[in-house]
Write a protein that holds these residues in place. Structure first.
Motif, mmCIF file in Angstrom:
data_model
loop_
_atom_site.group_PDB
_atom_site.id
_atom_site.type_symbol
_atom_site.label_atom_id
_atom_site.label_comp_id
_atom_site.label_asym_id
_atom_site.label_seq_id
_atom_site.Cartn_x
_atom_site.Cartn_y
_atom_site.Cartn_z
ATOM 1 N N GLU A 122 0.797 -0.965 -0.256
ATOM 2 C CA GLU A 122 0.046 0.458 0.198
ATOM 3 C C GLU A 122 0.680 1.316 -0.208
ATOM 4 O OE1 GLU A 122 -2.606 -2.603 2.110
ATOM 5 O OE2 GLU A 122 -0.274 -2.645 1.620
ATOM 6 N N ASP A 123 1.682 1.244 1.305
ATOM 7 C CA ASP A 123 2.842 1.822 1.000
ATOM 8 C C ASP A 123 3.207 3.117 -0.954
ATOM 9 O OD1 ASP A 123 2.825 1.961 3.580
ATOM 10 O OD2 ASP A 123 4.535 1.121 3.271
ATOM 11 N N VAL A 124 3.771 2.001 -1.559
ATOM 12 C CA VAL A 124 3.426 1.987 -2.932
ATOM 13 C C VAL A 124 3.068 2.030 -4.054
ATOM 14 C CG1 VAL A 124 4.844 0.102 -3.847
ATOM 15 C CG2 VAL A 124 5.959 2.394 -4.430
ATOM 16 N N CYS A 125 2.229 1.599 -4.268
ATOM 17 C CA CYS A 125 0.771 0.663 -5.207
ATOM 18 C C CYS A 125 0.247 2.740 -5.171
ATOM 19 C CB CYS A 125 0.136 -0.262 -4.956
ATOM 20 S SG CYS A 125 1.555 -0.978 -5.365
ATOM 21 N N GLY A 126 -0.196 3.260 -4.347
ATOM 22 C CA GLY A 126 -1.437 4.752 -3.719
ATOM 23 C C GLY A 126 -0.629 5.112 -4.681
ATOM 24 N N LEU A 127 0.514 5.268 -4.563
ATOM 25 C CA LEU A 127 1.725 5.939 -4.949
ATOM 26 C C LEU A 127 1.680 6.324 -6.837
ATOM 27 C CD1 LEU A 127 3.551 9.116 -5.406
ATOM 28 C CD2 LEU A 127 5.620 7.379 -4.817
ATOM 29 N N ALA A 128 1.553 4.846 -7.262
ATOM 30 C CA ALA A 128 1.397 4.470 -8.583
ATOM 31 C C ALA A 128 0.481 4.194 -9.090
ATOM 32 C CB ALA A 128 2.030 2.946 -8.917
ATOM 33 N N ILE A 129 -0.906 4.972 -8.220
ATOM 34 C CA ILE A 129 -2.331 4.536 -9.045
ATOM 35 C C ILE A 129 -2.367 5.947 -9.185
ATOM 36 C CG2 ILE A 129 -4.700 5.183 -8.247
ATOM 37 C CD1 ILE A 129 -4.136 2.472 -6.416
ATOM 38 N N LEU A 130 -1.702 7.729 -8.699
ATOM 39 C CA LEU A 130 -1.751 8.991 -8.572
ATOM 40 C C LEU A 130 -1.222 9.099 -10.020
ATOM 41 C CD1 LEU A 130 -0.580 10.589 -5.116
ATOM 42 C CD2 LEU A 130 -3.293 9.730 -6.571
ATOM 43 N N ASP A 157 5.298 -8.118 -3.672
ATOM 44 C CA ASP A 157 4.180 -9.246 -4.160
ATOM 45 C C ASP A 157 3.216 -8.022 -4.622
ATOM 46 O OD1 ASP A 157 2.985 -11.923 -3.967
ATOM 47 O OD2 ASP A 157 1.978 -10.939 -3.111
ATOM 48 N N GLY A 158 2.749 -7.571 -3.906
ATOM 49 C CA GLY A 158 1.582 -6.360 -4.683
ATOM 50 C C GLY A 158 0.541 -7.185 -3.640
ATOM 51 N N ALA A 196 -0.198 -6.589 -11.866
ATOM 52 C CA ALA A 196 0.886 -6.580 -12.459
ATOM 53 C C ALA A 196 1.782 -5.198 -13.180
ATOM 54 C CB ALA A 196 2.178 -7.435 -13.637
ATOM 55 N N GLN A 197 0.408 -4.625 -14.177
ATOM 56 C CA GLN A 197 1.107 -2.820 -14.583
ATOM 57 C C GLN A 197 2.002 -2.246 -14.452
ATOM 58 O OE1 GLN A 197 1.794 -2.255 -17.521
ATOM 59 N NE2 GLN A 197 1.625 -0.126 -17.702
ATOM 60 N N LEU A 198 0.607 -1.974 -13.210
ATOM 61 C CA LEU A 198 0.704 -0.565 -11.698
ATOM 62 C C LEU A 198 1.792 -0.314 -11.309
ATOM 63 C CD1 LEU A 198 -1.031 1.735 -10.370
ATOM 64 C CD2 LEU A 198 -1.496 -0.309 -8.814
ATOM 65 N N ARG A 199 1.982 -1.632 -11.065
ATOM 66 C CA ARG A 199 3.437 -2.438 -10.395
ATOM 67 C C ARG A 199 5.002 -3.138 -10.861
ATOM 68 N NH1 ARG A 199 3.678 -8.009 -7.475
ATOM 69 N NH2 ARG A 199 1.358 -8.187 -8.681
ATOM 70 N N SER A 200 4.332 -2.517 -12.343
ATOM 71 C CA SER A 200 6.078 -2.309 -13.829
ATOM 72 C C SER A 200 7.356 -1.350 -13.417
ATOM 73 C CB SER A 200 5.237 -3.009 -15.073
ATOM 74 O OG SER A 200 4.506 -1.447 -15.255
ATOM 75 N N ASN A 201 6.224 -0.240 -13.117
ATOM 76 C CA ASN A 201 7.719 0.657 -13.013
ATOM 77 C C ASN A 201 8.345 0.859 -11.326
ATOM 78 O OD1 ASN A 201 5.446 1.774 -11.816
ATOM 79 N ND2 ASN A 201 5.603 3.718 -12.330
ATOM 80 N N ILE A 202 8.013 -0.197 -10.817
ATOM 81 C CA ILE A 202 8.808 -0.028 -9.294
ATOM 82 C C ILE A 202 9.860 -1.103 -9.118
ATOM 83 C CG2 ILE A 202 8.859 -1.149 -6.953
ATOM 84 C CD1 ILE A 202 4.945 -0.252 -7.619
ATOM 85 N N THR A 203 10.764 -0.458 -8.270
ATOM 86 C CA THR A 203 12.144 -1.312 -8.487
ATOM 87 C C THR A 203 12.399 -1.389 -6.469
ATOM 88 O OG1 THR A 203 12.936 -0.706 -9.996
ATOM 89 C CG2 THR A 203 15.017 -1.486 -8.606
ATOM 90 N N TRP A 204 12.589 -3.086 -6.231
ATOM 91 C CA TRP A 204 12.395 -3.401 -4.706
ATOM 92 C C TRP A 204 13.609 -3.152 -4.223
ATOM 93 C CZ3 TRP A 204 7.536 -2.680 -1.619
ATOM 94 C CH2 TRP A 204 6.845 -2.777 -3.621
ATOM 95 N N ALA A 205 14.292 -2.692 -3.285
ATOM 96 C CA ALA A 205 15.245 -2.996 -2.862
ATOM 97 C C ALA A 205 16.142 -2.323 -1.477
ATOM 98 C CB ALA A 205 17.018 -1.769 -3.541
#
Length: 283
Positions: A122-130, A157-158, A196-205
């Motif tokens: 939720e911490d990052v996918c809300g931002l991806a939605i915006l 895992d999203g 998966a499309q929403l999370r496609s621009n996220i790099t996890w590290a």
């Protein structure tokens, strides 16, 4: 430069304070996770809860299990790292964030965003939605980092509990969402999963705010819910890292002021929405 100095600033006042210091030092040396700069009272509350769960009567007894039993160690690292997760939990914040970030990111050919201490999807996918709703998703790269690799893997895992979906949908609508939250989520194995499309621009590290150096330049840096747990030294170190990782006019999103209204940062940032914890670098 990142400030240097002792991680632990306060001298222990009693035996339990000393036990906590020794436990956190042992965790750092053995596992590489650095909680030594966290405020002691929140740490103590979490340690006491864990002691109750495993039947330990002292911090030293807990330490013995942490150092010798992998399952207890993993539970401790999770307990000290986990924070409440919610999607669009503060509608006013997300409206302010959208208004602040969109003009800046549209002016950049390849914008980058850093979500620090990201321990839930939720911490990052809300931002991806915006970003998706503003036509910025495909050309914006998001870096989501956290110190705990297990929580980071779970976040990547999203997914989230399906019973939260209705509350999240209401939050999304109140925050100014332009579509339906179901457009960004699917159901899989009884859980809601961001597409998966929403999370496609996220790099996890994996990344430690306590020990690691700046690794890139970001137009937007988001660090919510973590910094209130930090002691004064770790908070200053983190703010310096963010300052070194941001260009002029970049935006920083934190919880309230989180030290930004004290020297030297008060002269480096201008509030965009102080009540929402949004600041622009001006120096």
């Amino acid at each position: 430069m990142v400030p240097t100095g002792p991680i632990v600033e306060d001298q222990p006042h009693d035996v339990e304070d000393l036990e906590v210091d020794l436990l956190l030092e042992g965790v750092f040396r053995l596992f590489g996770h650095d909680f030594r700069g966290y405020q002691r009272e929140p740490v103590k509350r979490r340690l006491h809860a864990m002691m109750k769960d495993i039947g330990a009567t002292t911090i030293s007894a807990l330490q013995e299990q942490v150092l010798h039993q992998p399952a207890t160690a993993a539970a401790l690292l999770r307990g000290l790292s986990t924070r409440p997760a919610a999607l669009f939990d503060d509608p006013d914040y997300y409206r302010s964030l959208r208004d602040a970030m969109v003009p800046l990111l549209r002016s950049c050919p390849s914008p980058r965003i850093w979500v620090a201490e990201c321990v839930a999807a939720e911490d990052v996918c809300g931002l991806a939605i915006l970003l998706a709703e503003e036509g910025l998703h495909d050309r914006t790269q998001i870096f989501a980092t956290a110190e705990n690799p297990c929580l980071l893997e779970e976040a990547s895992d999203g997914s989230f509990s399906l019973d939260r979906l209705s509350a999240y949908a209401k939050n999304y609508e109140e925050s100014g969402g332009k579509r339906s939250l179901s457009d960004y989520c699917d159901e899989r194995h009884g859980r809601a999963v961001f597409s998966a499309q929403l999370r496609s621009n996220i790099t996890w590290a994996q990344y430690s705010l306590a020990t690691d150096a700046s690794f890139n330049e970001f137009q937007l840096i988001v660090c919510r819910r973590a910094m209130p747990d930090f002691g004064a030294y770790l908070q200053r170190r983190t703010l310096q890292l963010f300052y070194e990782s941001m260009p002029l006019f970049g935006i920083l999103s934190v919880d309230r002021s989180d030290g930004l209204m004290a020297a030297p940062f008060v002269s480096r940032y201008k509030p965009l929405s102080a009540e929402s914890g949004l600041y622009r670098r001006v120096a």
